[in-house]
Design an enzyme around this catalytic site. Sequence first.
Site, mmCIF file in Angstrom:
data_model
loop_
_atom_site.group_PDB
_atom_site.id
_atom_site.type_symbol
_atom_site.label_atom_id
_atom_site.label_comp_id
_atom_site.label_asym_id
_atom_site.label_seq_id
_atom_site.Cartn_x
_atom_site.Cartn_y
_atom_site.Cartn_z
ATOM 1 N N ASP A 1 0.886 -1.108 0.193
ATOM 2 C CA ASP A 1 -0.052 0.020 0.105
ATOM 3 C C ASP A 1 0.783 1.184 0.048
ATOM 4 O O ASP A 1 1.733 1.294 0.705
ATOM 5 C CB ASP A 1 -0.953 0.038 1.344
ATOM 6 C CG ASP A 1 -2.142 0.990 1.186
ATOM 7 O OD1 ASP A 1 -3.254 0.367 1.024
ATOM 8 O OD2 ASP A 1 -1.779 2.031 1.176
ATOM 9 N N ASN B 1 -13.038 -3.611 2.139
ATOM 10 C CA ASN B 1 -14.184 -2.589 2.143
ATOM 11 C C ASN B 1 -15.142 -2.801 1.130
ATOM 12 O O ASN B 1 -14.358 -2.649 -0.178
ATOM 13 C CB ASN B 1 -13.454 -1.142 2.298
ATOM 14 C CG ASN B 1 -12.535 -1.104 3.617
ATOM 15 O OD1 ASN B 1 -13.105 -1.524 4.616
ATOM 16 N ND2 ASN B 1 -11.943 -0.214 3.753
ATOM 17 N N GLN C 1 -14.617 2.257 1.370
ATOM 18 C CA GLN C 1 -13.750 1.830 0.075
ATOM 19 C C GLN C 1 -13.747 3.376 -0.436
ATOM 20 O O GLN C 1 -14.678 4.063 -0.717
ATOM 21 C CB GLN C 1 -14.898 0.969 -0.665
ATOM 22 C CG GLN C 1 -13.860 0.438 -1.993
ATOM 23 C CD GLN C 1 -14.881 -0.451 -2.818
ATOM 24 O OE1 GLN C 1 -16.023 -0.579 -2.524
ATOM 25 N NE2 GLN C 1 -14.143 -0.975 -3.654
ATOM 26 N N HIS D 1 -10.126 -5.144 -3.559
ATOM 27 C CA HIS D 1 -8.957 -5.376 -2.782
ATOM 28 C C HIS D 1 -8.936 -5.733 -1.193
ATOM 29 O O HIS D 1 -10.018 -5.469 -0.725
ATOM 30 C CB HIS D 1 -7.935 -4.045 -3.006
ATOM 31 C CG HIS D 1 -8.565 -2.831 -2.488
ATOM 32 N ND1 HIS D 1 -9.534 -2.118 -2.946
ATOM 33 C CD2 HIS D 1 -8.351 -2.417 -1.385
ATOM 34 C CE1 HIS D 1 -9.976 -1.267 -2.591
ATOM 35 N NE2 HIS D 1 -9.147 -1.108 -1.118
ATOM 36 N N HIS E 1 -7.177 -5.983 2.387
ATOM 37 C CA HIS E 1 -5.911 -5.344 3.161
ATOM 38 C C HIS E 1 -5.250 -6.366 3.807
ATOM 39 O O HIS E 1 -5.829 -7.185 4.598
ATOM 40 C CB HIS E 1 -6.334 -4.172 3.956
ATOM 41 C CG HIS E 1 -6.713 -3.101 3.341
ATOM 42 N ND1 HIS E 1 -6.053 -1.691 2.961
ATOM 43 C CD2 HIS E 1 -8.113 -2.756 2.703
ATOM 44 C CE1 HIS E 1 -7.057 -0.823 2.339
ATOM 45 N NE2 HIS E 1 -8.048 -1.351 2.063
HETATM 46 P P1 AMP Z 1 -9.767 1.371 0.505
HETATM 47 O O1 AMP Z 1 -10.234 2.549 1.296
HETATM 48 O O2 AMP Z 1 -10.224 0.087 1.107
HETATM 49 O O3 AMP Z 1 -10.513 1.515 -0.744
HETATM 50 O O4 AMP Z 1 -8.360 1.246 0.431
HETATM 51 C C1 AMP Z 1 -7.742 1.914 -0.702
HETATM 52 C C2 AMP Z 1 -6.274 1.584 -0.435
HETATM 53 O O5 AMP Z 1 -5.359 1.881 -1.483
HETATM 54 C C3 AMP Z 1 -5.875 2.552 0.663
HETATM 55 O O6 AMP Z 1 -5.210 2.144 1.771
HETATM 56 C C4 AMP Z 1 -4.644 3.521 0.045
HETATM 57 O O7 AMP Z 1 -3.448 3.895 0.446
HETATM 58 C C5 AMP Z 1 -4.156 2.536 -1.214
HETATM 59 N N1 AMP Z 1 -3.731 2.952 -2.544
HETATM 60 C C6 AMP Z 1 -4.508 4.209 -3.172
HETATM 61 N N2 AMP Z 1 -3.629 3.983 -4.240
HETATM 62 C C7 AMP Z 1 -2.785 3.318 -4.380
HETATM 63 C C8 AMP Z 1 -1.590 3.107 -5.364
HETATM 64 N N3 AMP Z 1 -1.499 3.729 -6.379
HETATM 65 N N4 AMP Z 1 -0.711 2.219 -5.022
HETATM 66 C C9 AMP Z 1 -0.588 1.461 -3.868
HETATM 67 N N5 AMP Z 1 -1.998 1.851 -2.713
HETATM 68 C C10 AMP Z 1 -2.737 2.555 -3.231
#
Ligand code: AMP
Length: 140
Positions: free
Chosen positions: A32, A88, A95, A101, A103
């Site tokens: 992440d 999420n 989300q 995805h 975590h």
């Molecule tokens: P969510 O809130 O469950 O949709 O999580 C999205 C996650 O994606 C967050 O923890 C962000 O930090 C991560 N994220 C967003 N853009 C990127 C990226 N380009 N590379 C890696 N992680 C990312």
Amino acid sequence: MIKDDCIFCKIANGVIPSAPVYEDDSFKVILDLAPANKGHALILPKQHFDNCFSMDDETASKVFPLAKKVATAIKEEFNCDGVNILQNNGEAAGQTVFHFHTHIIPRYKDDTATITWKQLTTEPAEQEKLAASLNERISK
Ligand code: AMP
Ligand code: ZN
């Protein structure tokens, strides 16, 4: 299906670089970009699914075995006290990237990450009704 304007489709299929942890035919695991703790990883399917509701059962059945492997590697690597495996679905659920995805987050007894909720009270009769109603939906 791969969605043209989806950042996780691009990352999962190698169009945009990432910190790759693991890859197979169906998934890419990356670190992440803004982790809750060092080593926070994300499991991305290579196909686009907005969330768990649109994901096919075959792909879904592969998520948890992979999550368990990644969690085990994280536990060994960081010698952390615990690991959150969370996912999420929908804006209301937190989300922010609308490509499914999962975590995998290393956790420590005194860390600053917060994955908590205020606990509501319950009433046995209502719980019984809710459980039965859900059971009916799941079983049909
Ligand atoms: P969510 O809130 O469950 O949709 O999580 C999205 C996650 O994606 C967050 O923890 C962000 O930090 C991560 N994220 C967003 N853009 C990127 C990226 N380009 N590379 C890696 N992680 C990312
Ligand atoms: Zn996507």
